[in-house]
Design a protein around this motif. Structure first.
Motif, mmCIF file in Angstrom:
data_model
loop_
_atom_site.group_PDB
_atom_site.id
_atom_site.type_symbol
_atom_site.label_atom_id
_atom_site.label_comp_id
_atom_site.label_asym_id
_atom_site.label_seq_id
_atom_site.Cartn_x
_atom_site.Cartn_y
_atom_site.Cartn_z
ATOM 1 N N LEU A 5 0.885 -0.924 -0.178
ATOM 2 C CA LEU A 5 0.150 0.092 0.103
ATOM 3 C C LEU A 5 0.742 1.388 -0.093
ATOM 4 O O LEU A 5 1.020 1.945 -0.442
ATOM 5 N N HIS A 6 1.895 0.939 0.620
ATOM 6 C CA HIS A 6 2.989 2.299 1.069
ATOM 7 C C HIS A 6 4.078 2.534 -0.459
ATOM 8 O O HIS A 6 4.351 3.783 -0.291
ATOM 9 N N MET A 7 3.569 1.805 -1.175
ATOM 10 C CA MET A 7 4.950 1.648 -2.808
ATOM 11 C C MET A 7 3.544 2.007 -3.481
ATOM 12 O O MET A 7 3.402 3.180 -4.376
ATOM 13 N N VAL A 8 2.525 1.074 -3.694
ATOM 14 C CA VAL A 8 2.210 1.461 -5.011
ATOM 15 C C VAL A 8 0.183 2.011 -4.688
ATOM 16 O O VAL A 8 -0.379 2.299 -5.878
ATOM 17 N N ASN A 9 0.243 2.900 -3.733
ATOM 18 C CA ASN A 9 -1.142 2.805 -3.134
ATOM 19 C C ASN A 9 -2.513 2.076 -3.692
ATOM 20 O O ASN A 9 -3.219 2.726 -4.927
ATOM 21 N N PRO A 10 -2.814 0.954 -4.194
ATOM 22 C CA PRO A 10 -3.777 0.567 -4.701
ATOM 23 C C PRO A 10 -5.283 1.002 -4.367
ATOM 24 O O PRO A 10 -4.851 1.063 -2.849
ATOM 25 N N SER A 11 -5.975 0.527 -5.202
ATOM 26 C CA SER A 11 -7.387 0.601 -4.195
ATOM 27 C C SER A 11 -8.080 -0.454 -3.166
ATOM 28 O O SER A 11 -9.260 -0.670 -3.297
ATOM 29 N N LEU A 12 -7.576 -1.293 -3.838
ATOM 30 C CA LEU A 12 -7.735 -2.980 -3.972
ATOM 31 C C LEU A 12 -7.037 -4.283 -3.787
ATOM 32 O O LEU A 12 -6.452 -4.159 -4.574
ATOM 33 N N VAL A 13 -7.438 -4.706 -2.735
ATOM 34 C CA VAL A 13 -6.007 -6.406 -2.362
ATOM 35 C C VAL A 13 -7.384 -7.420 -2.322
ATOM 36 O O VAL A 13 -8.210 -6.987 -1.812
ATOM 37 N N ILE A 14 -7.019 -8.115 -3.696
ATOM 38 C CA ILE A 14 -7.386 -9.558 -3.383
ATOM 39 C C ILE A 14 -6.902 -10.592 -2.859
ATOM 40 O O ILE A 14 -5.798 -10.055 -3.551
ATOM 41 N N LEU A 15 -7.245 -11.223 -2.034
ATOM 42 C CA LEU A 15 -6.475 -11.969 -1.421
ATOM 43 C C LEU A 15 -7.133 -13.764 -2.175
ATOM 44 O O LEU A 15 -8.700 -13.564 -2.246
ATOM 45 N N SER A 16 -6.355 -14.381 -2.961
ATOM 46 C CA SER A 16 -6.209 -15.817 -3.458
ATOM 47 C C SER A 16 -5.892 -16.930 -3.003
ATOM 48 O O SER A 16 -4.798 -16.879 -2.288
ATOM 49 N N GLY A 17 -5.817 -17.930 -3.489
ATOM 50 C CA GLY A 17 -5.032 -19.641 -3.319
ATOM 51 C C GLY A 17 -5.736 -19.620 -2.059
ATOM 52 O O GLY A 17 -7.170 -19.201 -1.550
ATOM 53 N N VAL A 18 -5.694 -21.503 -1.853
ATOM 54 C CA VAL A 18 -6.282 -21.825 -0.047
ATOM 55 C C VAL A 18 -6.649 -21.260 0.630
ATOM 56 O O VAL A 18 -7.347 -21.886 1.864
ATOM 57 N N LEU A 19 -5.559 -20.394 1.089
ATOM 58 C CA LEU A 19 -4.794 -19.709 2.248
ATOM 59 C C LEU A 19 -6.138 -18.175 2.920
ATOM 60 O O LEU A 19 -5.650 -17.361 3.406
ATOM 61 N N ALA A 20 -6.642 -17.590 1.400
ATOM 62 C CA ALA A 20 -6.901 -16.753 1.160
ATOM 63 C C ALA A 20 -7.968 -15.832 1.804
ATOM 64 O O ALA A 20 -8.029 -14.825 2.780
ATOM 65 N N ALA A 21 -8.852 -17.022 2.407
ATOM 66 C CA ALA A 21 -10.296 -16.794 3.217
ATOM 67 C C ALA A 21 -9.510 -16.588 5.122
ATOM 68 O O ALA A 21 -10.245 -15.718 5.941
ATOM 69 N N HIS A 22 -8.491 -17.501 4.769
ATOM 70 C CA HIS A 22 -8.053 -17.308 6.524
ATOM 71 C C HIS A 22 -7.760 -16.211 6.606
ATOM 72 O O HIS A 22 -7.399 -15.140 8.022
ATOM 73 N N TYR A 23 -6.618 -15.575 5.578
ATOM 74 C CA TYR A 23 -5.853 -14.519 6.316
ATOM 75 C C TYR A 23 -6.594 -12.822 5.715
ATOM 76 O O TYR A 23 -5.682 -12.123 6.223
ATOM 77 N N GLN A 24 -7.903 -13.343 5.330
ATOM 78 C CA GLN A 24 -8.383 -11.816 5.547
ATOM 79 C C GLN A 24 -9.024 -10.920 6.586
ATOM 80 O O GLN A 24 -8.250 -9.835 6.258
ATOM 81 N N ALA A 25 -9.183 -11.594 7.384
ATOM 82 C CA ALA A 25 -9.603 -10.289 8.512
ATOM 83 C C ALA A 25 -8.542 -10.411 9.335
ATOM 84 O O ALA A 25 -8.191 -8.689 9.473
ATOM 85 N N PRO A 26 -6.901 -11.162 9.481
ATOM 86 C CA PRO A 26 -5.709 -10.818 10.386
ATOM 87 C C PRO A 26 -5.481 -9.392 9.557
ATOM 88 O O PRO A 26 -4.791 -8.310 10.314
ATOM 89 N N VAL A 27 -5.183 -9.956 7.780
ATOM 90 C CA VAL A 27 -4.844 -8.476 7.259
ATOM 91 C C VAL A 27 -5.400 -6.992 7.091
ATOM 92 O O VAL A 27 -5.282 -6.223 7.326
ATOM 93 N N GLN A 28 -6.960 -7.009 7.281
ATOM 94 C CA GLN A 28 -7.821 -6.213 7.063
ATOM 95 C C GLN A 28 -7.052 -5.338 8.264
ATOM 96 O O GLN A 28 -7.261 -3.911 8.523
ATOM 97 N N GLN A 29 -7.143 -6.707 9.529
ATOM 98 C CA GLN A 29 -6.356 -5.882 10.865
ATOM 99 C C GLN A 29 -5.192 -5.268 10.725
ATOM 100 O O GLN A 29 -5.926 -3.736 11.643
ATOM 101 N N VAL A 30 -4.410 -5.567 10.690
ATOM 102 C CA VAL A 30 -2.641 -5.361 10.312
ATOM 103 C C VAL A 30 -3.074 -3.498 9.675
ATOM 104 O O VAL A 30 -2.260 -3.269 10.085
ATOM 105 N N ILE A 31 -3.617 -3.699 8.640
ATOM 106 C CA ILE A 31 -3.918 -2.323 7.467
ATOM 107 C C ILE A 31 -4.840 -1.473 8.797
ATOM 108 O O ILE A 31 -3.549 -0.109 8.983
ATOM 109 N N GLY A 32 -5.603 -2.124 9.897
ATOM 110 C CA GLY A 32 -6.114 -0.639 10.427
ATOM 111 C C GLY A 32 -5.024 -0.040 11.507
ATOM 112 O O GLY A 32 -5.229 0.847 11.811
ATOM 113 N N GLN A 33 -3.861 -1.285 12.217
ATOM 114 C CA GLN A 33 -2.785 -0.428 12.921
ATOM 115 C C GLN A 33 -1.698 -0.421 12.639
ATOM 116 O O GLN A 33 -1.021 0.343 13.051
#
Lengths: 433, 433
Positions: free
Chosen positions: A368-396
């Motif tokens: 985000l700090h480098m290319v500042n996209p407007s959307l991040v898409i997680l894919s792959g088998v672990l995507a659903a698991h990581y969505q909430a933690p990633v959103q949380q770290v972004i908030g922090q």
């Protein structure tokens, strides 16, 4: 031009302007007209936004040859002459007078295109070699899977055989193959169709011109890109990235990869190794990574990393908790077992996953700090698991101005195949005269 | 067209083709010709590559109105008629016959442009407000410095006053001001000329339309961008980034900032907070950063971070080593004292700098893995110090395919001012008819 006016069929054709004809009104009008020119794309049942969107994609930026339906330029004197013959004292009633209908029809039909125009998609993974027929709508019409051979010769031979079989099948399935798209692990020069340097997972796969043998065998154009980039292209054409100018796709599977779209195009970088997102480092030391460095997000958060931790806990007899079904041998313990253990309250497994989520999140904040996209898409088998933690770290941890970003989980089943297909479907329909 | 043929002065002018005339041959020819059209840019002393490069920049992509020097299209019959009058039995000698020379001269001269066309550059820093007259060659013709006022009103008033003084001075200095470029701390929307959100160092400086008041007062176009982005633009026009398609500039001063050039353009991102390079995180925990997060490279490697460590060592009486001149009070101990102590063998100071260099290096490797530039330019007061450690970390931790990257130290004295000027000089001379 978009609408259902006959201007699209007549006047716009004279200027070579691309037209999308919505609904059936001008289709009927067309039956009575002879000069329906190739500038018109018919979307008869314009009931879905999606179909109109497809039509726009096909027509955007095109120029057609001008149709010469308006004769020799001497219409005005002829009209004046005709008007003088009319007796204006009597009432007038409009009547139609068209030339006879010709047999052939050179205009295009969106349904016909969407149903028949297709791509051959090839996906070269660490384990499997897959080929698929993919329609313009993103439907996987038929799919072929084989183990990916270990040597260059066997692999190329198998690719060509599978492609030839698929081309024959496509004909029977009424699919018109426009070209071949190849998604492969490793660093790729898409301009040359060359795999520069492969991942460790695919042997004998560096400095390989993959375009020439396929093109020679199938006689169709061939596009090649890295699987992370293909996943991003798939999202752009068929997934959450549709119509989004700047976004990033991150694939969390066995390894971690991805692609960056900026101004609607992939970033490839000066030596085609941009978007090596698995090797963003979030620690000055941190765990060892397969790339030879340390602290890469792949070394914390990939399937392999989680499996390594699961195995470690299992070896120390710390993985199994109440409620878990019996675990197999250590060799087959997987990331999923670790996630299950954490869900059932295993605090050591929880701690591993917390660190993994934190590392992935911090890596994404760096994006985000480098290319500042407007959307991040997680894919792959672990995507659903990581969505909430990633959103949380972004908030922090992200800067305030980057915190509003959306993190979504991909809903595409086959990003690599769909991305490979999209290179074909996008380029071959983006004709500009 | 580039060269010294009279085709450039005659034929190319008829087609409106941009021409660069090298050397003095056609200048002499020009004196004899009347129809020297505005398509020709004269580079009389074409002795330096740089001057020709400037000329190319000015002419590239332009279209000129076609000059009508070839009359009414009836030349052939006239020539035939003339040829019939010649007595071919007698010897012929070429003689010149030109129409009389007109007084005015509408062609352009590279020297005149480079010497007179200029920009007004404004740099709004945490401490100082600076205005400069910058020539097309990148020469700072005159510079004005004041303390940056603490309130919005006082700051805007001072900017306008300084700009007005500079515009008057520019006239006396024979500089033609083409516009105003503003470099400022904080997040900027360059399309609107608005400062969205400032850094903590400049108060009352968020949601500020800076374009309108300057444009209203000076009646010239105004461009605005963030100081990190301006530094990258400065390198592109006047520094190591000249002609480089993909590169990154990192400024290591009080804080850490920078800009990313991809395909010859700045990456601004979807909310104008791309290239926040100081806030790349290289640690899951790490030291606290001014942004509120932890482990940012700014918290390890900026001037403020090094000063904090210098002060800590000084407080514990661990900074001074043999050979160092007497240190002042702790408050005035600086990053430079830390660097001096390390050079003189202070192992604690060395360790601090090693960690700082490692953090900056890992941050830069993250940039390589994301946007894969072909060049990294370090600027700011600490640039020379960090060049070697950064190059070393890249060798140790980047993917093989990214290791060949060059890391250079900027040789520009005033990147912010030069970058602000370059926005004006580039846009106003990139006319396309």
């Amino acid at each position: 031009m978009i609408g259902n006016s006959s201007c699209g069929v007549r006047e716009a054709g004279a200027f070579g302007t691309p037209v999308i004809n919505l609904g059936s009104r001008q289709t009927r009008e067309r039956d009575r007209l002879v000069q329906d020119s190739e500038n018109v794309l018919h979307v008869r049942d314009a009931d879905t936004q999606n179909k109109i969107y497809h039509g726009l994609e096909l027509q955007f930026g095109k120029r057609y040859p001008c149709s010469k339906i308006y004769g020799d330029g001497n219409a005005v004197p002829r009209i004046l002459k005709f008007l003088q013959t009319i007796n204006l004292d009597e009432p007038l009633q409009k009547t139609f007078c068209f030339p006879p209908v010709k047999e052939w029809d050179i205009s295009q039909d969106i349904d016909h295109i969407l149903e028949t125009q297709s791509a051959l998609a090839v996906d070269l993974g660490g384990t499997n070699l897959r080929v698929a027929i993919v329609s313009m709508r993103g439907k996987i019409v038929k799919k072929y899977t084989q183990a990916n051979p270990k040597t260059y010769e066997a692999r190329i031979e198998l690719i060509l055989t599978m492609c030839k079989v698929a081309v024959v099948d496509a004909m029977h399935l009424n699919c018109r193959i426009l070209g071949v798209g190849v998604s492969t692990g490793g660093r790729v020069n898409p301009q040359e169709g060359v795999i520069l340097h492969s991942t460790k997972l695919i042997q004998e796969w560096s400095s390989i011109d993959i375009r020439t043998p396929i093109s020679d065998a199938i006689h169709l154009p061939v596009w090649v890109d890295n699987d992370g980039n293909c996943a991003a292209l798939a999202e752009k054409k068929f997934g959450h990235g549709k119509g989004v100018e700047n976004f990033v796709t991150i694939i969390t599977g066995t390894g971690i990869g991805g692609g960056i779209i900026q101004h609607n195009e992939l970033i490839h970088g000066s030596t085609f190794c941009a978007a090596e997102l698995g090797h963003i480092m979030v620690s000055l030391d941190g765990p060892e990574c397969m790339c030879g460095s340390r602290g890469c997000i792949e070394a914390y958060a990939s399937g392999i990393a989680l499996q390594r931790e699961a195995k470690r806990l299992h070896d120390e007899d710390l993985l199994k908790v109440e409620g878990m079904v019996d675990l197999k041998k250590a060799e087959s313990v997987s990331a999923i077992d670790l996630i299950n253990a954490a869900r059932l309250g295993n605090s050591k497994a929880e701690a591993v996953l917390r660190t993994a989520g934190m590392a992935l999140g911090v890596g994404i904040v760096n994006i985000l700090h480098m290319v500042n996209p407007s959307l991040v898409i997680l894919s792959g088998v672990l995507a659903a698991h990581y969505q909430a933690p990633v959103q949380q770290v972004i908030g922090q941890r992200a800067l305030t101005s980057a915190q509003s970003i959306q993190v979504l989980t991909s809903d595409l089943d086959e990003p690599a195949l769909l991305g490979a297909a999209s290179m074909v479907l996008d380029y071959t329909t983006r004709r500009i005269y």
